[in-house]
Motif scaffolding. Structure first.
Motif, PDB file in Angstrom:
ATOM      1  N   ALA A 178       0.820  -1.211   0.000  1.00  0.00           N
ATOM      2  CA  ALA A 178       0.000   0.000   0.000  1.00  0.00           C
ATOM      3  C   ALA A 178       0.855   1.263   0.000  1.00  0.00           C
ATOM      4  O   ALA A 178       0.595   2.206  -0.749  1.00  0.00           O
ATOM      5  CB  ALA A 178      -0.936  -0.001   1.201  1.00  0.00           C
ATOM      6  N   SER A 193       2.612   1.448  -3.396  1.00  0.00           N
ATOM      7  CA  SER A 193       1.708   1.273  -4.548  1.00  0.00           C
ATOM      8  C   SER A 193       2.338   0.429  -5.651  1.00  0.00           C
ATOM      9  O   SER A 193       2.391   0.827  -6.814  1.00  0.00           O
ATOM     10  CB  SER A 193       1.279   2.642  -5.093  1.00  0.00           C
ATOM     11  OG  SER A 193       0.550   3.353  -4.121  1.00  0.00           O
ATOM     12  N   ASN A 194       2.831  -0.749  -5.272  1.00  0.00           N
ATOM     13  CA  ASN A 194       3.458  -1.626  -6.260  1.00  0.00           C
ATOM     14  C   ASN A 194       3.290  -3.090  -5.865  1.00  0.00           C
ATOM     15  O   ASN A 194       2.774  -3.410  -4.797  1.00  0.00           O
ATOM     16  CB  ASN A 194       4.938  -1.268  -6.445  1.00  0.00           C
ATOM     17  CG  ASN A 194       5.718  -1.268  -5.143  1.00  0.00           C
ATOM     18  OD1 ASN A 194       5.382  -1.972  -4.200  1.00  0.00           O
ATOM     19  ND2 ASN A 194       6.781  -0.478  -5.080  1.00  0.00           N
ATOM     20  N   LYS A 200       3.600  -1.514 -11.136  1.00  0.00           N
ATOM     21  CA  LYS A 200       3.430  -0.251 -10.436  1.00  0.00           C
ATOM     22  C   LYS A 200       1.998   0.213 -10.655  1.00  0.00           C
ATOM     23  O   LYS A 200       1.542   0.291 -11.790  1.00  0.00           O
ATOM     24  CB  LYS A 200       4.411   0.798 -10.978  1.00  0.00           C
ATOM     25  CG  LYS A 200       5.883   0.425 -10.812  1.00  0.00           C
ATOM     26  CD  LYS A 200       6.776   1.485 -11.445  1.00  0.00           C
ATOM     27  CE  LYS A 200       8.241   1.102 -11.332  1.00  0.00           C
ATOM     28  NZ  LYS A 200       9.123   2.104 -11.984  1.00  0.00           N
ATOM     29  N   LEU A 201       1.300   0.513  -9.567  1.00  0.00           N
ATOM     30  CA  LEU A 201      -0.095   0.924  -9.697  1.00  0.00           C
ATOM     31  C   LEU A 201      -0.202   2.431  -9.881  1.00  0.00           C
ATOM     32  O   LEU A 201       0.606   3.187  -9.334  1.00  0.00           O
ATOM     33  CB  LEU A 201      -0.906   0.466  -8.484  1.00  0.00           C
ATOM     34  CG  LEU A 201      -1.311  -1.008  -8.588  1.00  0.00           C
ATOM     35  CD1 LEU A 201      -0.221  -1.919  -8.085  1.00  0.00           C
ATOM     36  CD2 LEU A 201      -2.611  -1.284  -7.880  1.00  0.00           C
ATOM     37  N   ASN A 256      -2.655   5.829  -5.402  1.00  0.00           N
ATOM     38  CA  ASN A 256      -2.273   5.486  -4.039  1.00  0.00           C
ATOM     39  C   ASN A 256      -3.232   4.426  -3.504  1.00  0.00           C
ATOM     40  O   ASN A 256      -4.439   4.482  -3.737  1.00  0.00           O
ATOM     41  CB  ASN A 256      -2.307   6.725  -3.150  1.00  0.00           C
ATOM     42  CG  ASN A 256      -1.220   7.719  -3.515  1.00  0.00           C
ATOM     43  OD1 ASN A 256      -0.137   7.336  -3.948  1.00  0.00           O
ATOM     44  ND2 ASN A 256      -1.509   8.995  -3.340  1.00  0.00           N
ATOM     45  N   LEU A 257      -2.677   3.472  -2.776  1.00  0.00           N
ATOM     46  CA  LEU A 257      -3.469   2.359  -2.275  1.00  0.00           C
ATOM     47  C   LEU A 257      -3.721   2.501  -0.776  1.00  0.00           C
ATOM     48  O   LEU A 257      -2.991   3.196  -0.076  1.00  0.00           O
ATOM     49  CB  LEU A 257      -2.751   1.040  -2.555  1.00  0.00           C
ATOM     50  CG  LEU A 257      -2.410   0.755  -4.024  1.00  0.00           C
ATOM     51  CD1 LEU A 257      -1.603  -0.532  -4.141  1.00  0.00           C
ATOM     52  CD2 LEU A 257      -3.664   0.679  -4.872  1.00  0.00           C
ATOM     53  N   GLU A 258      -4.754   1.821  -0.301  1.00  0.00           N
ATOM     54  CA  GLU A 258      -5.093   1.859   1.112  1.00  0.00           C
ATOM     55  C   GLU A 258      -4.851   0.503   1.770  1.00  0.00           C
ATOM     56  O   GLU A 258      -3.927   0.346   2.540  1.00  0.00           O
ATOM     57  CB  GLU A 258      -6.545   2.297   1.303  1.00  0.00           C
ATOM     58  CG  GLU A 258      -6.914   2.499   2.764  1.00  0.00           C
ATOM     59  CD  GLU A 258      -8.331   3.029   2.925  1.00  0.00           C
ATOM     60  OE1 GLU A 258      -9.090   3.035   1.933  1.00  0.00           O
ATOM     61  OE2 GLU A 258      -8.673   3.431   4.050  1.00  0.00           O
ATOM     62  N   PRO A 312      -4.727  -2.902  -0.109  1.00  0.00           N
ATOM     63  CA  PRO A 312      -4.921  -3.700  -1.323  1.00  0.00           C
ATOM     64  C   PRO A 312      -4.778  -5.197  -1.098  1.00  0.00           C
ATOM     65  O   PRO A 312      -3.949  -5.653  -0.312  1.00  0.00           O
ATOM     66  CB  PRO A 312      -3.790  -3.191  -2.231  1.00  0.00           C
ATOM     67  CG  PRO A 312      -2.713  -2.799  -1.265  1.00  0.00           C
ATOM     68  CD  PRO A 312      -3.432  -2.231  -0.065  1.00  0.00           C
ATOM     69  N   ASP A 354      -8.735  -2.693  -4.331  1.00  0.00           N
ATOM     70  CA  ASP A 354      -8.508  -1.728  -3.262  1.00  0.00           C
ATOM     71  C   ASP A 354      -9.611  -0.681  -3.299  1.00  0.00           C
ATOM     72  O   ASP A 354      -9.890  -0.106  -4.359  1.00  0.00           O
ATOM     73  CB  ASP A 354      -7.142  -1.057  -3.425  1.00  0.00           C
ATOM     74  CG  ASP A 354      -6.805  -0.142  -2.254  1.00  0.00           C
ATOM     75  OD1 ASP A 354      -6.817  -0.624  -1.113  1.00  0.00           O
ATOM     76  OD2 ASP A 354      -6.545   1.052  -2.482  1.00  0.00           O
TER      77      ASP A 354
END
Length: 286
Positions: free
Chosen positions: A235, A238-239, A255-256, A259-261, A263, A278
């Motif tokens: 998270a 973000s990868n 790579k996403l 921004n992740l919380e 996932p 996510d």
């Protein structure tokens, strides 16, 4: 006949915060994982599609043999089923505390689902919208492997047969799992509160390895691919990283774009793709 084992009240806290995790490097006593850069293009996944599921908050995501995606939506007390385009959307839900947190695939039609607020695991046939049975057990995480469920109850992981009989108890040494996945060999692959690492323990709770990669920050969801590599989505960075089966090699594979919380991730063998969920978003990489 052996009676199903009933556990006490679950006191687990399942709302892990990012502040619970340090921003440091691994200790010198940990496994020296060799890190391969993302220049190894043969191992890098590309974003194929992404979609938003309206009014959905993903707490776990899995894919069935036919490619149907199943999502646990804890906030909205339902399982969400859709295809790889986000279409054919339907919900399976029940009242009275039915709030699914984690899930795993049992076979072509069934999943097991953890219900932390009810201290139960539930088996559901998603094709018939049929709840087959409830098993009383304090739980947070659940993972299925060869007829057994690995169910987290506070700091321990209970190995439970599908008839509810307790077979083993695994005590992770000095860490608290926030997510785990059982590999084909029966080892438990964990991300842990307070650690930016992948930790592998066996059925006896013995650490097989602890692995780290420099670009991992707040690792969360875990799965394995068809070659036995462990895939970890992070998270804070973000990868997605892949680790070799022995944990000695790691490389960045995706790579996403956001921004992740919190996932979660699964691997679909038929198309050799990874699926990440996510919040209300699903990302498919191939």
């Amino acid at each position: 006949m052996t009676e199903p084992y009933k556990y006490g009240q679950n006191t687990d806290v399942f709302d892990i915060q990012k502040d619970d995790l340090p921003r440091n490097t691994p200790e010198s006593s940990e496994l020296n994982t060799y890190y391969d850069t993302d220049e190894r293009l043969d191992k890098v996944y590309k974003l194929e599609t992404t979609f938003i599921l309206p009014s959905t908050d993903i707490s776990d995501i899995k894919v069935m043999e036919d490619g149907m995606i199943v999502i646990a939506d804890f906030q909205r007390s339902s399982l969400v089923v859709c295809d790889k385009k986000g279409e054919q959307l339907r919900r399976i839900g029940v009242t009275n505390g039915w709030r699914p947190f984690r899930l795993d695939v049992v076979d072509y039609s069934d999943v097991v689902v953890s219900l932390p607020e009810r201290n139960e695991v539930m088996q559901v046939d998603i094709r018939r919208n049929d709840i087959k049975k409830h098993i009383v057990t304090g739980c947070r995480n659940v993972s299925y492997h060869e007829g057994e469920m690995f169910v987290q109850s506070n700091e321990k992981i209970n190995v439970i047969a599908m008839n509810g009989v307790l077979k083993d108890t695994i005590t992770p040494p000095n860490f608290y799992p926030i997510y785990y996945h059982v590999s084909e060999t029966g080892d438990v692959l964990c991300t842990a509160r307070g650690k930016n690492d992948l930790i592998c323990i066996n059925r006896h709770g013995v650490v097989q390895y602890t692995a780290h990669a420099p670009r991992i920050l707040f690792p969360y969801g875990i799965t394995t691919d068809s070659k036995g590599n462990t895939l970890v989505v992070s998270a804070g960075s973000s990868n997605v990283h892949a680790f070799s089966p022995d944990g000695r090699h790691a490389w960045l594979i995706a790579k996403l774009p956001v921004n992740l919380e919190f996932p979660t991730i699964c691997f679909y063998t038929n198309s050799q793709s990874i699926i990440i969920g996510d919040k209300d978003q699903v990302f498919i990489y191939k």
